[in-house]
Design a protein around this motif. Structure first.
Motif, PDB file in Angstrom:
ATOM      1  N   ILE A   1       0.861  -1.186   0.000  1.00 58.42           N
ATOM      2  CA  ILE A   1       0.000   0.000   0.000  1.00 58.42           C
ATOM      3  C   ILE A   1       0.896   1.234   0.000  1.00 58.42           C
ATOM      4  O   ILE A   1       1.900   1.282   0.703  1.00 58.42           O
ATOM      5  N   LEU A   2       0.496   2.230  -0.780  1.00 55.12           N
ATOM      6  CA  LEU A   2       1.248   3.471  -0.893  1.00 55.12           C
ATOM      7  C   LEU A   2       0.381   4.617  -0.381  1.00 55.12           C
ATOM      8  O   LEU A   2      -0.773   4.755  -0.796  1.00 55.12           O
ATOM      9  N   LEU A   3       0.918   5.407   0.549  1.00 59.01           N
ATOM     10  CA  LEU A   3       0.251   6.611   1.044  1.00 59.01           C
ATOM     11  C   LEU A   3       1.034   7.811   0.524  1.00 59.01           C
ATOM     12  O   LEU A   3       2.229   7.932   0.801  1.00 59.01           O
TER      13      LEU A   3
ATOM     14  N   VAL B   1      -3.297   2.855  -3.659  1.00 61.13           N
ATOM     15  CA  VAL B   1      -2.734   4.165  -3.333  1.00 61.13           C
ATOM     16  C   VAL B   1      -3.806   5.016  -2.679  1.00 61.13           C
ATOM     17  O   VAL B   1      -4.910   5.152  -3.210  1.00 61.13           O
ATOM     18  N   ILE B   2      -3.459   5.569  -1.514  1.00 60.81           N
ATOM     19  CA  ILE B   2      -4.330   6.518  -0.835  1.00 60.81           C
ATOM     20  C   ILE B   2      -3.615   7.862  -0.798  1.00 60.81           C
ATOM     21  O   ILE B   2      -2.487   7.952  -0.334  1.00 60.81           O
TER      22      ILE B   2
ATOM     23  N   ALA C   1      -5.498   7.318  -8.014  1.00 58.26           N
ATOM     24  CA  ALA C   1      -5.612   7.012  -6.583  1.00 58.26           C
ATOM     25  C   ALA C   1      -6.813   6.106  -6.354  1.00 58.26           C
ATOM     26  O   ALA C   1      -7.825   6.221  -7.039  1.00 58.26           O
ATOM     27  N   ASP C   2      -6.684   5.203  -5.393  1.00 57.82           N
ATOM     28  CA  ASP C   2      -7.798   4.336  -5.024  1.00 57.82           C
ATOM     29  C   ASP C   2      -8.677   5.000  -3.977  1.00 57.82           C
ATOM     30  O   ASP C   2      -9.848   4.659  -3.835  1.00 57.82           O
ATOM     31  N   ASP C   3      -8.097   5.937  -3.233  1.00 59.05           N
ATOM     32  CA  ASP C   3      -8.842   6.662  -2.212  1.00 59.05           C
ATOM     33  C   ASP C   3      -8.156   8.000  -1.993  1.00 59.05           C
ATOM     34  O   ASP C   3      -6.998   8.191  -2.384  1.00 59.05           O
TER      35      ASP C   3
ATOM     36  N   ALA D   1      -9.044   1.772   8.345  1.00 58.07           N
ATOM     37  CA  ALA D   1     -10.184   1.045   7.788  1.00 58.07           C
ATOM     38  C   ALA D   1     -10.161   1.091   6.261  1.00 58.07           C
ATOM     39  O   ALA D   1     -10.409   0.074   5.591  1.00 58.07           O
ATOM     40  N   ARG D   2      -9.834   2.227   5.703  1.00 56.39           N
ATOM     41  CA  ARG D   2      -9.758   2.347   4.245  1.00 56.39           C
ATOM     42  C   ARG D   2      -8.601   1.516   3.690  1.00 56.39           C
ATOM     43  O   ARG D   2      -8.737   0.864   2.653  1.00 56.39           O
ATOM     44  N   ALA D   3      -7.464   1.540   4.381  1.00 60.05           N
ATOM     45  CA  ALA D   3      -6.316   0.740   3.944  1.00 60.05           C
ATOM     46  C   ALA D   3      -6.643  -0.750   3.996  1.00 60.05           C
ATOM     47  O   ALA D   3      -6.292  -1.505   3.079  1.00 60.05           O
ATOM     48  N   LYS D   4      -7.332  -1.171   5.053  1.00 65.49           N
ATOM     49  CA  LYS D   4      -7.725  -2.584   5.159  1.00 65.49           C
ATOM     50  C   LYS D   4      -8.646  -2.990   4.014  1.00 65.49           C
ATOM     51  O   LYS D   4      -8.510  -4.078   3.457  1.00 65.49           O
TER      52      LYS D   4
END
Length: 135
Positions: free
Chosen positions: A53-55, A81-82, A101-103, A116-119
Motif C-alpha cells: 500500500i502506498l500513502l 494508493v491513498i 488514486a484508489d482513495d 479502515a480504508r487501507a484494510k
C-alpha cells in the motif's frame, strides 16, 4: 478485536508530526512501514520498497504526489494508493482519483478511518492478486 493489517506500507509525507504519527500507528497495526519526507527519487524508492500500500501526500518538496502517482500508474496499475492532503476541494479529489488514486483523504484525518480504508483496499488487492494474507 479487529484484525491487523499485515502489509508493507510506504508513506510519502513532508509533515514530520504526521509522518511520525502514521509510522507509529501503522507499525502498531502489524505493518512494516517505510517513510519519506519528500518526493525526491520517489519512483526509485517505490520500486526498491515494493509496498503493498502506498500513502502519498499531494504537496511535497521536489515532486508532488500527483506527479508521482501519474508516473507510478504507468508501471503499476494494481498497488493500492491513498492520497493524503490538505487539498480538499471536489476538483482536487476528482483529479487525484482520475490520476489513479484508489482513495483520497483530506487533512486532518482520523488514523482509524485511514486504517479502515487501507484494510478495505488491502482485502481487495489480496483477493485480486491471490495473496493468502488477509487483514
Amino acid at each position: 478485536m479487529p484484525a491487523q493489517l499485515p502489509c508493507k506500507l510506504l508513506l510519502f509525507e513532508d509533515d514530520p508530526a504526521i509522518r511520525s504519527m502514521l509510522v507509529t500507528f501503522f507499525t502498531a497495526q502489524g505493518c512494516t512501514v517505510a517513510a519519506a519526507e519528500d518526493g525526491k527519487d520517489a519512483l526509485v524508492r517505490i520500486k526498491a520498497e515494493q509496498p503493498d500500500i502506498l500513502l502519498l501526500d499531494v504537496i511535497m518538496p521536489f515532486q508532488d504526489g500527483l506527479t508521482i502517482l501519474q508516473q507510478f500508474r504507468k508501471d503499476d496499475p494494481n498497488t493500492p494508493v491513498i492520497m493524503l492532503t490538505e487539498k480538499g476541494e471536489v476538483e482536487d479529489k476528482v483529479t487525484g482519483l482520475e490520476y489513479g488514486a484508489d482513495d483520497y483523504m483530506t487533512k486532518p484525518f482520523s488514523p482509524k478511518e485511514l486504517l479502515a480504508r487501507a484494510k478495505a483496499l488491502w482485502r481487495r488487492a489480496s483477493l485480486e492478486n491471490g495473496r493468502s494474507c488477509q487483514p
